[in-house]
Design an enzyme around this catalytic site. Structure first.
Site, PDB file in Angstrom:
ATOM      1  N   ARG A1448      60.639  76.564  48.985  1.00 32.15           N
ATOM      2  CA  ARG A1448      59.161  76.003  49.059  1.00 32.15           C
ATOM      3  C   ARG A1448      58.956  75.305  50.247  1.00 32.15           C
ATOM      4  O   ARG A1448      59.548  74.563  50.974  1.00 32.15           O
ATOM      5  CB  ARG A1448      58.902  74.929  48.018  1.00 32.15           C
ATOM      6  CG  ARG A1448      57.368  74.372  48.080  1.00 32.15           C
ATOM      7  CD  ARG A1448      57.194  73.257  46.969  1.00 32.15           C
ATOM      8  NE  ARG A1448      55.873  72.861  47.452  1.00 32.15           N
ATOM      9  CZ  ARG A1448      55.457  71.318  47.260  1.00 32.15           C
ATOM     10  NH1 ARG A1448      56.355  70.590  46.876  1.00 32.15           N
ATOM     11  NH2 ARG A1448      54.257  71.041  47.616  1.00 32.15           N
ATOM     12  N   HIS A1493      49.741  70.796  52.689  1.00 33.00           N
ATOM     13  CA  HIS A1493      50.716  69.705  52.711  1.00 33.00           C
ATOM     14  C   HIS A1493      50.080  68.434  53.665  1.00 33.00           C
ATOM     15  O   HIS A1493      51.122  68.309  54.724  1.00 33.00           O
ATOM     16  CB  HIS A1493      51.943  70.202  52.638  1.00 33.00           C
ATOM     17  CG  HIS A1493      53.000  69.004  52.443  1.00 33.00           C
ATOM     18  ND1 HIS A1493      54.194  69.570  51.342  1.00 33.00           N
ATOM     19  CD2 HIS A1493      53.362  67.624  52.331  1.00 33.00           C
ATOM     20  CE1 HIS A1493      54.762  68.648  50.973  1.00 33.00           C
ATOM     21  NE2 HIS A1493      54.328  67.578  51.840  1.00 33.00           N
ATOM     22  N   GLU A1538      50.453  67.067  46.242  1.00 37.38           N
ATOM     23  CA  GLU A1538      49.998  65.822  45.905  1.00 37.38           C
ATOM     24  C   GLU A1538      48.773  65.089  46.364  1.00 37.38           C
ATOM     25  O   GLU A1538      48.707  64.420  47.174  1.00 37.38           O
ATOM     26  CB  GLU A1538      51.234  64.996  46.638  1.00 37.38           C
ATOM     27  CG  GLU A1538      52.659  65.204  46.361  1.00 37.38           C
ATOM     28  CD  GLU A1538      53.811  64.175  46.817  1.00 37.38           C
ATOM     29  OE1 GLU A1538      53.761  63.304  47.643  1.00 37.38           O
ATOM     30  OE2 GLU A1538      55.000  64.579  46.346  1.00 37.38           O
ATOM     31  N   ASN A1681      55.791  66.802  41.207  1.00 34.00           N
ATOM     32  CA  ASN A1681      56.732  66.182  42.051  1.00 34.00           C
ATOM     33  C   ASN A1681      57.043  64.724  41.609  1.00 34.00           C
ATOM     34  O   ASN A1681      56.293  64.044  41.176  1.00 34.00           O
ATOM     35  CB  ASN A1681      55.982  65.776  43.380  1.00 34.00           C
ATOM     36  CG  ASN A1681      55.615  67.234  44.121  1.00 34.00           C
ATOM     37  OD1 ASN A1681      56.081  68.237  43.638  1.00 34.00           O
ATOM     38  ND2 ASN A1681      54.975  67.178  45.209  1.00 34.00           N
ATOM     39  N   TYR A1683      59.972  61.379  41.572  1.00 39.93           N
ATOM     40  CA  TYR A1683      61.044  60.851  42.336  1.00 39.93           C
ATOM     41  C   TYR A1683      61.879  59.568  41.601  1.00 39.93           C
ATOM     42  O   TYR A1683      62.930  59.401  41.664  1.00 39.93           O
ATOM     43  CB  TYR A1683      60.673  60.243  43.699  1.00 39.93           C
ATOM     44  CG  TYR A1683      60.471  61.220  44.668  1.00 39.93           C
ATOM     45  CD1 TYR A1683      61.720  61.882  45.452  1.00 39.93           C
ATOM     46  CD2 TYR A1683      59.260  62.006  44.972  1.00 39.93           C
ATOM     47  CE1 TYR A1683      61.110  62.982  46.212  1.00 39.93           C
ATOM     48  CE2 TYR A1683      59.163  63.152  45.709  1.00 39.93           C
ATOM     49  CZ  TYR A1683      59.979  63.617  46.556  1.00 39.93           C
ATOM     50  OH  TYR A1683      59.687  64.405  47.261  1.00 39.93           O
ATOM     51  N   GLU A1749      59.294  69.183  43.591  1.00 39.85           N
ATOM     52  CA  GLU A1749      59.936  68.117  44.598  1.00 39.85           C
ATOM     53  C   GLU A1749      60.719  66.935  43.713  1.00 39.85           C
ATOM     54  O   GLU A1749      60.045  66.545  42.752  1.00 39.85           O
ATOM     55  CB  GLU A1749      58.876  67.333  45.398  1.00 39.85           C
ATOM     56  CG  GLU A1749      58.248  67.955  46.499  1.00 39.85           C
ATOM     57  CD  GLU A1749      57.535  67.093  47.691  1.00 39.85           C
ATOM     58  OE1 GLU A1749      57.718  65.896  47.322  1.00 39.85           O
ATOM     59  OE2 GLU A1749      56.678  67.743  48.328  1.00 39.85           O
TER      60      GLU A1749
END
Length: 1928
Positions: A1448, A1493, A1538, A1681, A1683, A1749
């Site tokens: 990606r 992005h 995002e 995404n 984290y 992500e």
């Protein structure tokens, strides 16, 4: 005479009982007496006995011992003759000869008590007259003191006889007293004196002695009443200061009309008090008996018709006695008896109005003749063994969580908005849905044996039917039931407590027969799901309330008012539903589950309004049949409604033109089904009613009219906060007896399942004395029903455990034993006084006779036997330095990594406190002052706010509260100290304070009874001041006195106390008390004092130890130690020997100072001796300031501890220093400086460094051998008093975890842990400003109420788990992902490409932003980044080595369209991407291309960027270029990356480009609005134009953290966590994946806050309907995404703040036990990954999901062995596997962020996320693989995690070419003096690195084997080792 008689009749016959204060004792008082000489003579003569009494002498008998022997028989005969009361005249002069109560005559006092007791034994109530004859001479000397003397005498009488007397009279002969007082004065002042005396006595009596309902009056002559009524000065004698009027009445039979005539004549007159005819004298009556009889009967008739309130009459004139030598008989005269017989005939007429020999008639008659004293007599006895004590709640009242876990609405959810007090709703209620553990803790504290709660039907079946079960709802009840059973509490589960699912109500509710079927289905589900553990089932709770209030009056949900039809129809359905559920259980579940099923019926007791009115008695019985019998009769009698009910309704319908009430009929089959369908009768009762017949014949359809009765209350019954509850405790006994006779008949047990009384919302939080009184009297009436009436009652269940939502009254009525603060989102619970009282009843199983005690059980913890000590001194530095060698160089990640495991099975969990800090009562009950008492009372002390420990937590007076807390916590031990001056006030055994001893006995007994082991400290700094006055510890005699004190404690308490500590933290006492002088006794002697005092303490400790060892150990089998304390000492530079030695010295100067003599060789450690000795010599002193022990003392001291008790709270960073020699000081002697690291978490006192706990424990082990260690004090002080003490939770969590590591990994023999402290307390010099408590104490409230903090619940959870076991859901899962699963890595154009101005690329906003000062960390820029624009081959090689199937990356908009528009397409830029994609495809790697992005063309930003709506079209045009030019190669498109970050960070906080922060309330929403529309346009473009030919997929990548509530038991926090995710992930997902629009929560909150700001519309833009349709569904998959996870809680911003954050209203923190990363916002939280994937599945209908992500960063020194990242990848990807395999999440692919270290936006190159290390200081920017690259590659090859149990898997073998990086062109680089190509140089570097790594590993392996062999058997097995193999 006529006028006085008229007044008498006015008073006697025409006065209602308004305000009288009399309870409804409807029995007529018949009085006799007093004893006279003449009467006693006659009685003696009747029995043929010699008499010393004078015949004809009318003088009142003065009590003399012995009493005449015939009196008991005489009194019994009177009672048989229906005499209820007897007059007793006290003699003031004889009782108090001197006139004052200071010198009473004891013999006379005893004589009168015997006389009164004889009356009570004969069941006669004494009527006591205080004064009749001449008073003592001193009382007549001065009339001005007469009132005071008489009040003193009366007080003496109340105190002496009050337990035997309920009715008092001050004077009975006014004329005689006035004559005695006159002294020649006129009558008026004497009468005023007498009135003052009476009033004073009346006020004293009611202020101090009338608590049990006693009454007081004065006897007045009837002829004086007109004068007394008219004279204001004496009106108190007739009105204000009497509880009833008492008259001397002369009755002229010839002149007076009949009584009924007088009644009609004086009917309208009204006074305020009832009347008692004290003396009745008949005059001119030719037939005295007949006239009197007629008068008395008329009085009784008038009274019972409520035409008069005559309490009673003197019948002495009508008594006649006869007897022989054997016996005596007294009776009323014949004519009076005949008249009484006539009254009995009237009573029989009443009886005929009742059912023939009905249960009600029998019960009523059994109690009708009771006097008030008989009725209220208190029974001292206990309940039967096995009696169940419990409390109750109802789901809709307490649960809250109204929309949690798919719960459906109930009828109460909507009803509350319109029909409750304050428009209250049960949405949150008491939040029990989130606080099951807290509620169970309350139950443990209460010692409840059963908990009656209800299941919310709509929480199990949201729509009311089995087709829609909520598994989360089921799980909630499973957890609650399991928690109850774990605490040995039996669940009593109610299936239906008024909260019908709204979905069923919409079908008609209980009026619809289908609801019966639905209920049966629901019941079957509950029996099946919970019946293996639930053995007591209640089908319906109080169905009468549902029928009457829900469908009759409409006062309850569902608010239907139809008493004639719906009410009866609903009851009919409920009865059938119950019967069917019972039969279902009986046939299908009972054989296996062996439970019982019943129902709970509520009923008031019905007392007839007029007992002699037949209609009222019949109405009372009918009342019970309409209330209790409505449901009880069909079930417990014959399967049908009560005959009285059916007859009444038939009669009413026959009389009225239409059908007033429709009572359905049961079929014969239904009757058979109903009859006997209960295993027990549950009964709830709160109050009683006076019931009369219906006042008029009416055809109105009302409950009372249909039943034919009227309801009343006696105004004298005490009121409560609820208008329908009056206190009449005796009613419950009568109701129980009625239920037993009428329904259960001894065959079915009765469970009393609801009883209580509310306080008002504004009443005292703690002091609910009225509720205590209610429980005391009500429970005693239940006891009488069991013991005296033989009713089979099995339980008493109090309502309610906690305050809750009370239906129509909302939260204004509080039934809870525990107060709930509904204004606090935590809904904290605080026990009330009634909770402690109820516990005392449970503990005694009733009411133990005075002096009788229940022996506590003897279950105690097991403690180790004596240990073997080391007999040689410690080295300098000690061998324990290996602790620093082992730990000090640990990486932070390894140091802090949370460990899962449990402690030994007998681990001792406790809580701590100390006497001075909590007890208070500083001078109570004979306690002597301590040095802390003196210190805090001395002006100028340094205690904050001049606080003292005078009251502190008042534990001395709140023992029950402390025991309640300890039981609730589930601790196994309580560490507390004994106050030396409370035991020995002057410090010596000659002054034993028995009250103090009894306090500690009660505390210890209470602990043992609760299976909590006492851990007792003898001295916690509070030396008796008397001993300090002789020098304190500096005086050698104090050692002897301490031994004497300890000896007494061992002897007194040692049979129950098995764990003793002599001293607490003696080092602090020595330094602070005798060195710095900041603590008492405030001796400042810094150089010598601490050492001298420590010397004395050590010897005192040893002396006490030997005393125990020699005198008590063999018998008591306890252990003795002392409690030592130290911070951990960490060398500032572990590599510097001087710092290591300094750290060791700190520990020796604090811990070793006392531990070394005791645990090693009897002497101080050499480090201490050498350092102090050397400094003393340098200070030119002749000897060392450190005293020396003799050899004998050393032998005496050595080994004087059985265990090691250790307290520690913090750590220090230590380095060597050379302090000044003068002045000499203990603080200077260690020659070091100690400080805290500012990076450690701050607290109110010290910074937290939990890892120090593990190191300290290991140091103790290494220094003192394998000694058993008890952590006796560990906790944290906070300045906040809030109950949400998350910081304290983190503290205990991390410190306990470090102790667990020491036990499991280091082999330390840790045996126990005690949290400091149990509750907030007096914290020495800090006063009350710092709080350590697991429980909050309100020091502003005199009652010092205690409230559990969140940390208390957490600590209980740790205790329950015996540590921190790995949750089942966190166990590692072995397995594979689905075939075809996509494995990818990700980057972004600006972050890696560089070439920022190459080949025509235009400027982006990140070019601008990174070149702006102060924007980027270290002033880094992305101009070159990783130079991927020029390193296609290297990047592809790195990807190939990973083995990814996809890559990606994003396209730079400005590299394609330099100004952002299609005016000019930059072909070189486009060509770069073509070449790159081709290279990927050639390597069999599929491109995943992100269109945008974050790097917007600056030219577009210049015209507004994402705030300008034209950008939507610009983005579509840009997308079109890419689809057209690259779409044949790219099949996986991502429109936006995002968008949350773009809008929030770019346009709200400004921490990302374009850096806009001045419009945080509007700009992010406008940008987000346009981002959504741009995405939709690009999606539609691809879908409409390109999909068919190109065959690709397109969607969006949305980022979101997962959010857990900061406190999972706080509904506000739960909602905040949900809102956090909805505002982050849902902001963009909801429009795309749901309905084209923002979520309701976003729209509502932003609109409401916008309007609150004064705006006229929401700041959140609105979509048009066409825009919604265009946005909705614009996805092919969900790109996520993710984290990390945060802990969220509610934060209400002021309405003036306009921002995204304020709109969201959420604050976040992170758990300190979560591993950190290189990014402050990113904590390693694998569990959140699975949860957010599941949230996406549930929220958006299980779309295909690609993780686009996921990764972790690192800062600081470069380490290619990136253990943290391996741990992260292993655990996160495994959570994804669980989501796929266990949760059926449709996860299609995983993308790791990121391929290589790159430009991480605002942090520049500081944070490194890459699998490949990129050295940005090397111009060649080589990509060097980390260990994580190889690890990720192995996961890809294995497509998951192969199970090692299946043997080695080929996928785990490393390919030969792994790690190489291919470059098409040779580029020579210097390496160790050689010029090598980049590939060769990398290979050489890897080889060198591998050889080094191999060598290190080999060395580590050999070291490990050596250590293992040398320590084999010492280390306990570990569940998880801190190594790459086991941890990752």
């Amino acid at each position: 005479m006529e006028s006085s008689w008229k007044v008498v009749l006015i008073i006697l016959l025409s006065l209602p009982c308004q305000g009288s204060g009399w309870e409804s004792d409807r029995n007529f008082l018949s009085a006799a007496g007093p004893l006279t000489s003449d009467l006693l003579h006659n009685l003696s003569h009747l029995l043929g006995k010699q008499s010393s009494f004078v015949a004809g002498n009318k003088d009142i008998y003065t009590c003399l011992q012995p009493l005449p022997s015939f009196l008991p028989e005489y009194f019994r005969s009177l009672h048989t003759s229906k005499i209820t009361h007897y007059k007793v005249f006290l003699s003031w002069a004889q009782l108090l000869p001197a006139g004052t109560s200071s010198s009473p005559d004891g013999k006379t006092l005893q004589c009168y008590r015997q006389l009164l007791q004889a009356l009570r034994t004969a069941q006669l109530e004494p009527l006591v007259i205080l004064h009749h004859q001449t008073p003592p001479p001193s009382a007549l000397q001065r009339s001005d003191v007469f009132a005071d003397l008489f009040a003193d005498y009366a007080t003496f009488a109340f105190r002496s006889f009050g337990d035997l007397v309920g009715i008092w009279f001050t004077f009975s002969d006014l004329d005689g007293v006035l004559k005695d007082l006159s002294h020649g004065d006129s009558r008026a002042p004497c009468l005023q004196t007498l009135t003052d005396a009476h009033r004073k006595v009346y006020e004293i009596y009611h202020a101090e002695y009338a608590a049990q309902g006693g009454k007081l009056s004065v006897v007045l002559p009837a002829e004086d009443l007109p004068e007394l009524l008219l004279e204001p000065a004496t009106s108190a004698l007739t009105k204000d200061s009497v509880d009833f009027l008492s008259l001397d009445l002369s009755y002229e039979c010839q002149s007076e009309a009949s009584l009924p005539e007088k009644l009609s004549e004086f009917q309208g007159i009204e006074l305020k008090v009832p009347v008692f005819i004290f003396t009745l004298t008949l005059q001119d009556c030719p037939s005295t008996e007949k006239q009197a009889a007629r008068l008395l009967v008329s009085l009784a008739e008038a009274r019972n018709k409520d035409q008069a309130l005559a309490l009673g009459v003197d019948v002495s004139a009508f008594l006649s006695c006869s007897g022989s030598e054997e016996s005596m008989t007294c009776s009323l005269t014949d004519d009076l008896t005949l008249q009484s017989d006539q009254l009995q005939q009237d009573h029989d007429t009443v009886g005929r109005a009742l059912s023939l020999d009905s249960a009600y008639q029998r019960v009523w008659e059994a109690f009708a003749s009771q006097s008030r004293a008989e009725r209220d007599a208190f029974l001292q006895d206990t309940f039967p063994e096995g009696f169940l004590w419990g409390v109750s709640t109802g789901a809709f009242s307490v649960e809250g969580g109204w929309a949690e876990a798919s719960r459906g609405p109930s009828i109460w959810d909507q009803y509350g908005l319109n029909a409750t007090s304050g428009r209250a709703t049960p949405e949150e209620a008491s939040d029990s849905y989130h606080k099951a553990a807290s509620d169970v803790a309350l139950l443990r504290g209460l010692r409840a044996q059963v908990y009656k709660f209800s299941i919310s039907w709509s929480r199990i079946f949201p729509m009311g039917h089995r087709s829609s079960p909520s598994l989360q709802g089921v799980e909630y009840y499973n957890k609650l039931i399991d928690a109850l059973l774990d605490s040995h509490i039996e669940p009593m589960v109610t299936l239906f407590h008024w909260d019908l699912p709204q979905a069923l109500q919409d079908l008609g509710g209980w009026q619809n027969e289908s609801v019966v079927d639905a209920f049966l289905d629901y019941a079957a589900f509950c029996f099946s799901s919970f019946g293996d553990r639930v053995k007591l089932w209640v089908t319906f709770h109080e169905p009468w309330v549902v029928s009457y209030a829900g469908y009759g009056t409409g006062q309850h949900a569902p608010g239907i008012s139809d008493p004639g039809v719906a009410s009866f129809k609903v009851a009919h359905s409920i009865l059938k539903a119950h019967a069917r559920a019972w039969h279902l259980y009986n046939s299908r579940h009972r054989p296996r589950q062996q439970g019982r099923v019943g129902l709970v019926l509520n009923s008031d007791w019905a007392e007839p309004l007029s007992p002699l009115q037949p209609a009222d008695l019949a109405a009372s019985e009918r009342f019970l049949h309409f209330m209790l019998g409505w449901f009880a009769h069909p079930i417990f009698v014959d399967g049908d409604y009560p005959p009285a009910m059916k007859a009444r309704i038939r009669q009413l319908n026959g009389r009225c033109p239409g059908s007033v009430a429709q009572l359905p009929e049961f079929t014969e089959a239904e009757k058979r089904l109903l009859q006997g369908s209960a295993d027990f009768l549950g009964l709830s009762h709160y109050t009683s009613r006076l019931v009369g017949k219906s006042p008029q014949d009416s055809c109105a359809a009302s409950y009372e009219n249909i039943g034919g009765f009227s309801q009343h209350v006696d105004p004298a019954w005490p009121r409560t906060a609820s208008p329908w509850i009056r206190v009449a405790p005796w009613g419950i006994r009568r109701l129980l007896r009625f239920a037993s006779v009428e329904y259960t008949r001894g065959k079915v047990p009765i469970y009393l399942a609801g009883s209580g009384v509310p306080t008002a919302e504004g009443d005292s939080l703690f002091d609910d004395t009225a509720r205590v009184s209610y429980f005391n009297r009500t429970i005693n009436e239940v006891l009488k029903a069991i013991k005296e009436d033989s009713v089979d009652v099995r339980s008493y269940i109090a309502r309610s455990l906690i305050d809750g939502f009370e239906g129509p009254s909302g939260y204004s009525q509080r039934f809870g034993l525990h107060h709930v603060n509904f204004n606090d989102s935590s809904k904290p619970r605080t026990p009330r006084k009634s909770a402690y009282f109820f516990t005392s009843i449970i503990e005694k199983n009733g009411f133990l006779p005075k002096g009788e005690k229940r022996s506590p059980p003897s279950k105690m913890a097991n403690f180790p036997s004596k240990i073997r000590n080391l007999d040689f001194p410690s080295e300098v530095p000690s061998k324990a330095k290996i602790v620093w060698e082992k730990f000090s160089n640990q990486p932070r990640f390894e140091r802090d990594l949370f460990y899962h495991g449990t402690f030994r099975n007998d681990f001792l969990w406790g809580a701590s406190s100390s006497a001075y800090q909590v007890e208070g009562a500083w001078d109570a009950d004979g306690k002597g002052p301590s040095i802390w008492d003196s210190f805090t009372h001395t002006p100028g002390n340094e205690v904050k706010d001049n606080a003292t420990g005078d009251i502190a937590c008042d534990s001395y007076h709140h023992l029950a509260a402390d025991l309640n807390m300890l039981r609730a916590l589930k601790v196994k031990a309580y560490h507390f100290s004994i106050s030396w001056p409370r035991i020995f006030p002057d410090g010596t055994s000659s002054s034993i304070n028995r009250a103090g001893v009894e306090y500690y006995n009660s505390l210890i007994d209470g602990l043992v009874a609760s299976s909590i082991s006492p851990m007792v400290t003898l001295f916690h700094w509070d030396l008796p001041q008397a001993l300090q006055d002789i020098g304190g510890w500096e005086n050698p005699s104090v050692t002897e006195l301490f031994d004497s004190y300890a000896d007494f404690c061992f002897q007194t308490f040692g049979d129950r106390v098995k764990f003793w500590m002599t001293f607490n933290e003696p080092a602090r006492q020595a330094w602070l008390g005798y060195g710095s002088g900041t603590f008492p006794p405030s001796v400042r002697d810094e150089g010598w004092g601490p050492y001298k005092i420590a010397h004395a303490i050590i010897k005192a400790h040893a002396r006490v130890y030997h005393t125990y060892d020699e005198k008590y150990r063999r018998q008591q089998q306890g252990v003795v130690s002392l409690n030592l304390h130290t911070p951990w000492a960490e060398p500032r530079d572990p590599g510097l020997p001087r710092d290591v030695q300094a750290a060791d010295r700190l520990l020796q100067f604090t811990l070793g100072w006392f531990a070394h003599p005791i645990f090693r060789n009897g002497d101080y450690p050499d480090a201490l001796k050498w350092t102090v000795g050397n400094r003393s010599e340098l200070q030119r002193l002749a000897t060392s300031r450190l005293p020396s022990f003799t050899e004998a003392e050393k032998r005496f001291i050595r080994g004087t501890a059985d265990v090691f008790c250790l307290g520690s709270h913090s750590a220090r960073l230590v380095r060597h220093a050379t302090p000044a020699l003068t002045p000499p000081a203990y603080q200077s002697d260690p020659e070091l400086t100690a400080e805290e690291d500012p990076a450690w978490v701050a607290t109110a006192l010290h910074r937290a460094a939990p890892w120090g706990m593990r190191r300290l424990l290991t140091w103790v082990k290494e220094e003192y051998g394998d000694v058993p260690i008890y952590i006796t004090a560990n906790g944290v002080g906070l300045t906040s008093a809030e109950v949400e003490d998350t910081d304290r939770i983190f503290y205990h969590k991390t410190y306990i975890n470090e102790a667990l590591k020491a036990y499991r990994l280091d082999g330390v023999d840790v045996r126990g842990y005690s949290a400091w402290s149990l509750m907030d307390s007096f914290e020495w010099l800090l006063g009350y400003t710092v709080k350590f408590g697991l429980y909050h104490v309100d020091f502003e409230d005199v009652n010092r109420p205690r409230t559990a903090r969140a940390s208390a619940s957490y600590y209980t959870e740790v205790i329950t788990n015996n540590g921190m076991p790995l949750p089942k859901e966190d166990e590692f899962l072995y397995g594979e992902f689905p075939k075809g699963f996509s494995w990818s890595a990700a980057t972004a154009a600006y972050q890696i490409e560089g070439a920022w101005r190459a080949d025509g690329k235009g400027l982006s906003i990140w070019d601008t932003y990174s070149h702006t000062p102060l924007r980027i960390e270290n002033d880094d820029i992305g101009d070159v980044a990783c130079d991927s624009y020029h390193k296609i081959a290297e990047d592809v090689a790195a990807l190939r080595n990973l083995g990814v199937s996809h890559y990606r990356f994003s396209i730079s908009w400005t590299r394609i369209l330099p100004d952002g528009t299609t005016k000019y397409i930059n072909e070189p830029g486009l060509n770069f991407y073509v070449r790159f994609i081709d290279a990927l495809l050639a390597a069999n790697i599929k491109p995943q291309v992100t269109l945008y992005h974050w790097d917007l063309p600056q030219a577009l930003q210049d015209i507004g960027g994402w705030e300008n709506e034209t950008i939507v079209q610009r983005f579509k045009e840009y997308a079109d270029v890419l689809f057209r030019r690259l779409g044949d190669k790219v099949k996986f498109w991502i429109t936006l990356n995002e968008p949350f970050v773009i809008a929030y960070q770019g346009y709200s906080t400004g921490v990302a480009a374009p850096g806009i922060s001045n419009r945080p309330g509007t700009a992010p929403y406008i940008a987000g609005h346009n981002l959504l529309k741009a995405h939709a346009e690009a999606w539609h473009l691809y879908n409409d134009v390109y999909r068919a030919s190109q065959g690709g997929t397109i969607s969006i990548s949305i980022n979101s953290d997962w959010a857990e509530p900061r406190n999972p038991s706080n509904q506000k926090d739960v909602e905040a966590a949900r809102r956090y995710v909805e505002f982050m992930g849902g902001w963009f997902a909801h429009p795309i994946f749901k309905n084209g629009d923002y979520s309701d929560v976003m729209k509502t909150r932003i609109r409401d806050r916008s309007l609150a700001e004064g705006l006229n519309k929401s700041r959140l833009p609105e979509f048009t309907e066409s825009e919604k349709r265009r946005i909705n569904g614009t996805y092919d998959y969900f790109g996520i995404n993710h984290y990390t996870t945060v802990l969220a809680y509610n934060l209400d911003y002021p309405s003036s703040v306009s921002s995204f954050d304020a709109d969201r209203g959420v604050a976040v923190i992170t758990d300190r036990s979560w591993p950190a990363s290189g990014s402050s916002w990113l904590k390693i939280t694998p569990f959140g990954f699975r949860r957010i994937l599941n949230w996406l599945k549930e929220e958006y209908n299980n779309p295909p999901i690609y993780v686009t992500e996921n990764g972790v960063s690192k800062r600081g020194e470069v380490d290619l062995n990136d253990t943290e990242r391996i741990y992260y990848l292993r655990s996160y990807i495994n959570e994804a596997l669980k989501a796929v395999q266990d949760d059926n999440v449709d996860l299609r692919g995983y993308t790791l962020w990121t391929l290589m270290d790159n430009f991480e936006w605002a942090t520049g190159f500081s944070e490194r996320f890459g699998l490949y290390y990129v050295n940005h200081t090397d111009p060649s920017l080589p990509r060097i693989p980390r260990a994580s690259a190889k690890f990720y590659a192995s996961i890809i090859r294995c497509n998951g995690f192969p199970d090692p149990a299946e043997g080695p898997h080929p996928c785990l073998q490393q390919p030969e070419d792994a790690g190489s990086t291919i470059s098409p062109e040779r580029e020579d680089v210097p390496f160790l003096g050689l010029m090598l190509g980049t590939t060769e140089a990398q290979t050489a570097l890897y080889t060198l690195f591998s050889l080094m790594l191999l060598g290190v590993c080999g060395l580590a392996f050999l070291t490990y084997k050596y250590c293992k062999l040398s320590k084999q058997g010492k280390t306990q097995p570990s569940q998880q080792e801190l190594s790459p193999v086991s941890s990752f």
